[in-house]
Structures are given as C-alpha cells and as structure tokens.
Design a protein around this motif. Structure first.
Motif: not given
Length: 279
Positions: A95-96, A101-102, A105-106, A108-109, A153
């Motif tokens: 997703v990044g 970034d990828d 992602f988790g 940040e969530n 991730g």
C-alpha cells in the motif's frame, strides 16, 4: 509444560449452508514458540482455518481463543493485534510507495507515535535483512524480497503469531528459501509463533509439528516424522511426498542400509556420506 497460545475447539464453518461445511468439528491447539505446519490439498479447509484464527471469518459453531481472547465480532481487532498474516501474492499486499511507507502502514493504523514508529521500522527491516531497501519501490523488488517486506510489516506491529498463508507458493526456489529462512530465524529468536499454511510437504517437513487437513476435517497430527509414516495415505488424499523421503524409500528398497526415511536432502546426504565412508 507447553503454553497454549491458540485454542480452536469444535469449530464448524459453512460458506454455503446448503453445501458441505468447509470446516467440520475441527479442534487444534497451537503452542507458544512453535512452528506448526497445516497442510492439505486445495479445498481441504486449511486456509479457511487460518482466516478464522486471524478473525477474517467467524465460525458458525465452536470457539476460538487467541492469547486468552475469545474470538467474536467485538474482539476481531484485538485478535488481529496478536495474529499477523502474510498472503500468497506479494504484489497484492503493498500500500506504500516505498518499503519504508509500507512497513509504516500497520504502525500508523495502530496509532504508534513517530519516534517509536521509526525505531520499529528500522528494527523490523533489519530483522528481515531489508534495511538497505527502505527507499526502494516495492514493485521493483524480487518475489522473495517482497515477502520479506510483508513480514517486516507484520512483525513491526509486534504480534505473537504470524500466519504464512501459502506465502511461498508463487516464489522461485531462491525466494522460497529466503522467506523460510527469515521466518525460521524470527521463530528461533522467540519473536514469533509460526503457523504455515501450505500444500508443500517438503516445506512442512521443517516444522516442529504438522496437522493434515482433508475435506474440512483434521486427518492427522504429529511431528513430521510421525505424519510421514502415513506414506501412501497422504498420497491418497492428494499430497505429494517430499523428494528426499521418496528417494530414501527407494534406496532402502534397493538394499541401501539407511536407518531413516529422510525428510530433508541434508539429512539424506549426511547418512549416505557416513555409509560411503565406511566402505
């Protein structure tokens, strides 16, 4: 005494209430720190079982407890904090725009603060030996590298369990070896309990314990050595025995005095070398 981290008790699951159940009265225990391989042909129920453990599906009957939490519609997100999942196709997981970034992602969530996020990204990518690729675009990576980023991730969120759902089936032999070695090291370091969902018995032979699924039911359970003693019964339900095991059997039938049916090429070569050194 082994600590039970996941307990699945008498679960039944239907995709279609008018069809046979995908899972039929299945019970298993998964122990903290182990590597469990769940094997079976397509349609055996192994991936459905994995998705229930991760909370993607809820069983129609029975119960599932993960780290002491009972799976329900209210507890799904709590369950997923404890169980991460890596899927079959690495290209469907990103997703990044970059590896950094990828992996972020988790985090940040989950509302991880920035300083802790930076620390975890560096830690996770180093654990999977991808720290030099943080600014790379994921689609430029090899298949094995993509799956290692997917694993980074997952472990960055620090779950207790990782599920590999046919995570090596689309990789070439080099990529497959990379991913298995990466997860094995994380398992040996005590970072993860591993559940490997696979139809590849050679890959499963490296696990601590195996469960064989067939037609939605638990067909067999035990160490790889114990399960492979079923021999032709595994072939009859659509599974291919590992090449080292088949070769060991043929050599014994030909009169070579092997002590074991080997599950790995290394074990077979070592015993053959020992025999040759005595000649």
């Amino acid at each position: 005494m082994k600590e039970t981290i996941i307990n699945v008790e008498n679960i039944t699951f239907h995709y279609d209430q008018e069809a046979d159940p995908a899972l039929d009265q299945v019970s298993i225990e998964i122990h903290k720190g182990e590597w469990l391989a769940i094997v079976g042909h397509n349609g055996s129920g192994k991936s459905t079982l994995a998705r229930i453990i991760n909370g993607l599906y809820l069983p129609n009957q029975g119960s599932v407890r993960v780290c002491g939490i009972e799976l329900s519609s209210e507890s799904i997100w709590d369950i997923r904090k404890h169980v991460g999942m890596v899927f079959q196709n690495p290209d469907n997981q990103f997703v990044g725009a970059t590896v950094r970034d990828d992996v972020a992602f988790g985090l940040e969530n989950n509302g991880i603060d920035r300083d802790e996020m930076i620390r975890r990204i560096e830690w996770a990518t180093k654990k999977v030996k991808m720290e030099e690729f943080l600014e790379h675009e994921p689609h430029h990576l090899s298949g094995g590298q993509k799956q290692r980023v997917a694993i980074a991730g997952v472990i960055a969120v620090q779950p207790d369990v990782i599920i590999l759902d046919e995570a090596t089936s689309m990789l070439d032999p080099v990529g497959r070896a990379e991913v298995i070695q990466t997860v094995r090291e994380l398992n040996k370091q005590g970072i993860l309990t591993v559940i490997s969902i696979t139809h590849d018995l050679e890959e499963a032979s490296k696990a601590d314990r195996m469960i064989v699924m067939n037609a939605g039911k638990k067909f067999a359970e035990g160490t790889p050595d114990e399960v492979f003693q079923l021999d032709q019964q595994l072939v009859d339900i659509g599974l291919d025995l590992p090449f080292p095991f088949l070769l060991s059997r043929k050599l014994k039938e030909a009169g070579v005095s092997l002590q074991n049916h080997h599950l790995t090429e290394e074990g077979l070569v070592n015993e053959l070398w020992t025999l040759l050194s005595k000649v």
